[in-house]
Scaffold this motif. Structure first.
Motif, PDB file in Angstrom:
ATOM      1  N   LEU A  62      -3.186   8.233   3.146  1.00  0.00           N
ATOM      2  CA  LEU A  62      -2.689   7.671   2.002  1.00  0.00           C
ATOM      3  C   LEU A  62      -1.715   8.928   1.405  1.00  0.00           C
ATOM      4  CD1 LEU A  62      -1.982   5.149  -0.128  1.00  0.00           C
ATOM      5  CD2 LEU A  62      -3.938   6.065  -1.239  1.00  0.00           C
ATOM      6  N   GLN A  63      -2.417  10.150   1.265  1.00  0.00           N
ATOM      7  CA  GLN A  63      -1.500  11.289   0.700  1.00  0.00           C
ATOM      8  C   GLN A  63      -0.579  11.571   1.585  1.00  0.00           C
ATOM      9  OE1 GLN A  63      -4.661  14.029   0.177  1.00  0.00           O
ATOM     10  NE2 GLN A  63      -4.988  13.470  -2.000  1.00  0.00           N
ATOM     11  N   GLN A  64      -0.512  11.433   3.003  1.00  0.00           N
ATOM     12  CA  GLN A  64       0.444  11.730   4.032  1.00  0.00           C
ATOM     13  C   GLN A  64       1.495  11.010   3.605  1.00  0.00           C
ATOM     14  OE1 GLN A  64      -0.107  13.604   7.273  1.00  0.00           O
ATOM     15  NE2 GLN A  64       1.918  13.470   7.858  1.00  0.00           N
ATOM     16  N   ARG A  65       1.386   9.559   3.404  1.00  0.00           N
ATOM     17  CA  ARG A  65       2.332   8.388   3.272  1.00  0.00           C
ATOM     18  C   ARG A  65       3.148   8.885   1.966  1.00  0.00           C
ATOM     19  NH1 ARG A  65      -0.259   3.038   3.421  1.00  0.00           N
ATOM     20  NH2 ARG A  65      -2.173   3.982   4.569  1.00  0.00           N
ATOM     21  N   LEU A  66       2.408   9.241   0.909  1.00  0.00           N
ATOM     22  CA  LEU A  66       3.036   9.588  -0.374  1.00  0.00           C
ATOM     23  C   LEU A  66       4.042  10.754  -0.379  1.00  0.00           C
ATOM     24  CD1 LEU A  66      -0.045   9.355  -2.816  1.00  0.00           C
ATOM     25  CD2 LEU A  66       2.078   7.799  -2.679  1.00  0.00           C
ATOM     26  N   GLN A  67       3.345  11.776   0.510  1.00  0.00           N
ATOM     27  CA  GLN A  67       4.270  12.884   0.794  1.00  0.00           C
ATOM     28  C   GLN A  67       5.442  12.613   1.700  1.00  0.00           C
ATOM     29  OE1 GLN A  67       3.511  15.664  -0.679  1.00  0.00           O
ATOM     30  NE2 GLN A  67       4.945  16.993   0.089  1.00  0.00           N
ATOM     31  N   GLU A  68       5.435  11.612   2.611  1.00  0.00           N
ATOM     32  CA  GLU A  68       6.372  11.421   3.322  1.00  0.00           C
ATOM     33  C   GLU A  68       7.660  10.618   2.427  1.00  0.00           C
ATOM     34  OE1 GLU A  68       5.072   9.071   6.523  1.00  0.00           O
ATOM     35  OE2 GLU A  68       4.433  10.810   7.734  1.00  0.00           O
ATOM     36  N   LYS A  69       7.181   9.554   1.487  1.00  0.00           N
ATOM     37  CA  LYS A  69       8.120   9.130   0.504  1.00  0.00           C
ATOM     38  C   LYS A  69       8.792   9.949  -0.172  1.00  0.00           C
ATOM     39  CE  LYS A  69       6.275   4.418  -0.090  1.00  0.00           C
ATOM     40  NZ  LYS A  69       5.501   3.797  -1.133  1.00  0.00           N
ATOM     41  N   LYS A  70       8.202  11.250  -0.881  1.00  0.00           N
ATOM     42  CA  LYS A  70       8.688  12.212  -1.635  1.00  0.00           C
ATOM     43  C   LYS A  70       9.670  12.957  -0.810  1.00  0.00           C
ATOM     44  CE  LYS A  70       5.017  13.030  -4.899  1.00  0.00           C
ATOM     45  NZ  LYS A  70       3.847  13.733  -5.255  1.00  0.00           N
ATOM     46  N   VAL A 130       8.771   0.726 -10.214  1.00  0.00           N
ATOM     47  CA  VAL A 130       8.061   0.992  -8.901  1.00  0.00           C
ATOM     48  C   VAL A 130       8.813   1.683  -7.966  1.00  0.00           C
ATOM     49  CG1 VAL A 130       7.486  -0.820  -7.153  1.00  0.00           C
ATOM     50  CG2 VAL A 130       7.256  -1.440  -9.602  1.00  0.00           C
ATOM     51  N   ASN A 131       8.307   2.726  -7.376  1.00  0.00           N
ATOM     52  CA  ASN A 131       8.970   3.514  -6.355  1.00  0.00           C
ATOM     53  C   ASN A 131      10.156   4.269  -6.723  1.00  0.00           C
ATOM     54  OD1 ASN A 131       6.898   3.105  -4.616  1.00  0.00           O
ATOM     55  ND2 ASN A 131       7.971   1.214  -3.794  1.00  0.00           N
ATOM     56  N   ASN A 132      10.320   4.299  -8.159  1.00  0.00           N
ATOM     57  CA  ASN A 132      11.476   5.164  -8.742  1.00  0.00           C
ATOM     58  C   ASN A 132      12.707   4.282  -8.431  1.00  0.00           C
ATOM     59  OD1 ASN A 132      10.137   7.441  -9.511  1.00  0.00           O
ATOM     60  ND2 ASN A 132      10.389   8.403  -7.396  1.00  0.00           N
ATOM     61  N   GLU A 133      12.592   2.983  -8.311  1.00  0.00           N
ATOM     62  CA  GLU A 133      13.670   2.010  -8.056  1.00  0.00           C
ATOM     63  C   GLU A 133      14.001   0.895  -8.897  1.00  0.00           C
ATOM     64  OE1 GLU A 133      12.907   0.441  -3.888  1.00  0.00           O
ATOM     65  OE2 GLU A 133      13.095   2.679  -3.310  1.00  0.00           O
ATOM     66  N   LYS A 134      12.893   0.138  -9.148  1.00  0.00           N
ATOM     67  CA  LYS A 134      13.141  -1.034  -9.937  1.00  0.00           C
ATOM     68  C   LYS A 134      12.002  -0.823 -11.212  1.00  0.00           C
ATOM     69  CE  LYS A 134      14.934  -4.440  -6.863  1.00  0.00           C
ATOM     70  NZ  LYS A 134      14.824  -5.853  -6.592  1.00  0.00           N
ATOM     71  N   GLU A 135      12.370  -1.747 -12.202  1.00  0.00           N
ATOM     72  CA  GLU A 135      11.538  -1.712 -13.455  1.00  0.00           C
ATOM     73  C   GLU A 135      11.154  -2.998 -13.717  1.00  0.00           C
ATOM     74  OE1 GLU A 135      13.473   0.540 -16.503  1.00  0.00           O
ATOM     75  OE2 GLU A 135      12.894   2.476 -15.910  1.00  0.00           O
ATOM     76  N   THR A 189       0.901  -1.133  -0.079  1.00  0.00           N
ATOM     77  CA  THR A 189      -0.038  -0.034   0.105  1.00  0.00           C
ATOM     78  C   THR A 189       0.861   1.307  -0.097  1.00  0.00           C
ATOM     79  OG1 THR A 189      -1.652  -1.031   1.315  1.00  0.00           O
ATOM     80  CG2 THR A 189      -1.774   1.128   1.316  1.00  0.00           C
ATOM     81  N   GLY A 190       0.613   2.368  -0.934  1.00  0.00           N
ATOM     82  CA  GLY A 190       1.475   3.393  -0.880  1.00  0.00           C
ATOM     83  C   GLY A 190       2.537   3.224  -1.986  1.00  0.00           C
ATOM     84  N   ASP A 191       2.784   2.212  -2.570  1.00  0.00           N
ATOM     85  CA  ASP A 191       3.855   1.960  -3.636  1.00  0.00           C
ATOM     86  C   ASP A 191       3.436   3.079  -4.859  1.00  0.00           C
ATOM     87  OD1 ASP A 191       5.518   0.682  -1.990  1.00  0.00           O
ATOM     88  OD2 ASP A 191       5.246  -1.369  -3.259  1.00  0.00           O
ATOM     89  N   GLN A 192       4.324   3.342  -5.519  1.00  0.00           N
ATOM     90  CA  GLN A 192       4.041   4.412  -6.567  1.00  0.00           C
ATOM     91  C   GLN A 192       4.439   3.440  -7.948  1.00  0.00           C
ATOM     92  OE1 GLN A 192       5.818   8.152  -6.357  1.00  0.00           O
ATOM     93  NE2 GLN A 192       5.318   8.286  -4.334  1.00  0.00           N
ATOM     94  N   LEU A 193       3.469   3.592  -8.951  1.00  0.00           N
ATOM     95  CA  LEU A 193       3.695   2.805 -10.123  1.00  0.00           C
ATOM     96  C   LEU A 193       3.664   3.939 -11.326  1.00  0.00           C
ATOM     97  CD1 LEU A 193       1.449  -0.263  -9.561  1.00  0.00           C
ATOM     98  CD2 LEU A 193       3.832  -0.135  -8.973  1.00  0.00           C
TER      99      LEU A 193
END
Length: 134
Positions: A120-128, A56-61, A32-36
């Motif tokens: 969910l938006q808070q988690r996204l912001q923290e990841k950024k 995925v999460n600016n890491e793997k493809e 939950t919260g991963d960015q694709l």
């Protein structure tokens, strides 16, 4: 077409490998919260369909089947960032509406859903923010 998605509920996905050196397919866990992010690169494999490169999460493809992505979207395992904004606006409207008609049950339901969207938006912001500091 939207290119940025967020995972709404955790799930596993089996990556199909098409090279002759692979003996077993890789299974990845989406949390939950991963960015694709859907990239422009895609491959069509006869009888298997179209595969799109997903970061995925600016890491793997990984190459993921378009049919699988569509299925995850329809099952509401993933959604676009636009979907989140629309859902937030809709819930604000429904909260206001419940207040106007003094419907406490609906009010509580919509407030709870709104809080989930905010988390969910808070988690996204923290990841950024955490990525900026690296």
């Amino acid at each position: 077409m939207f290119t940025d998605f967020i995972v709404l509920s955790s799930f596993t996905h089996q990556i199909d490998c098409f090279c002759p050196c692979c003996y077993e397919d890789e299974v990845i866990m989406f949390k939950t919260g991963d960015q694709l992010i859907l990239k422009d690169e895609h491959r069509h494999i006869p009888e298997l369909g179209t595969y799109i490169l997903v970061e995925v999460n600016n890491e793997k493809e990984y190459f993921i089947s378009l049919a699988d992505l569509e299925s995850y979207y329809l099952q509401e395992r993933i959604c676009s960032f636009m979907d989140i904004s629309l859902k937030e606006n809709y819930l604000k409207y429904k909260i206001d509406e419940a207040l106007k008609v003094r419907n406490e049950d609906n009010f509580r339901t919509y407030v709870q859903q709104y809080k989930q969207i905010q988390q969910l938006q808070q988690r996204l912001q923290e990841k950024k923010v955490s990525r900026i500091h690296f």
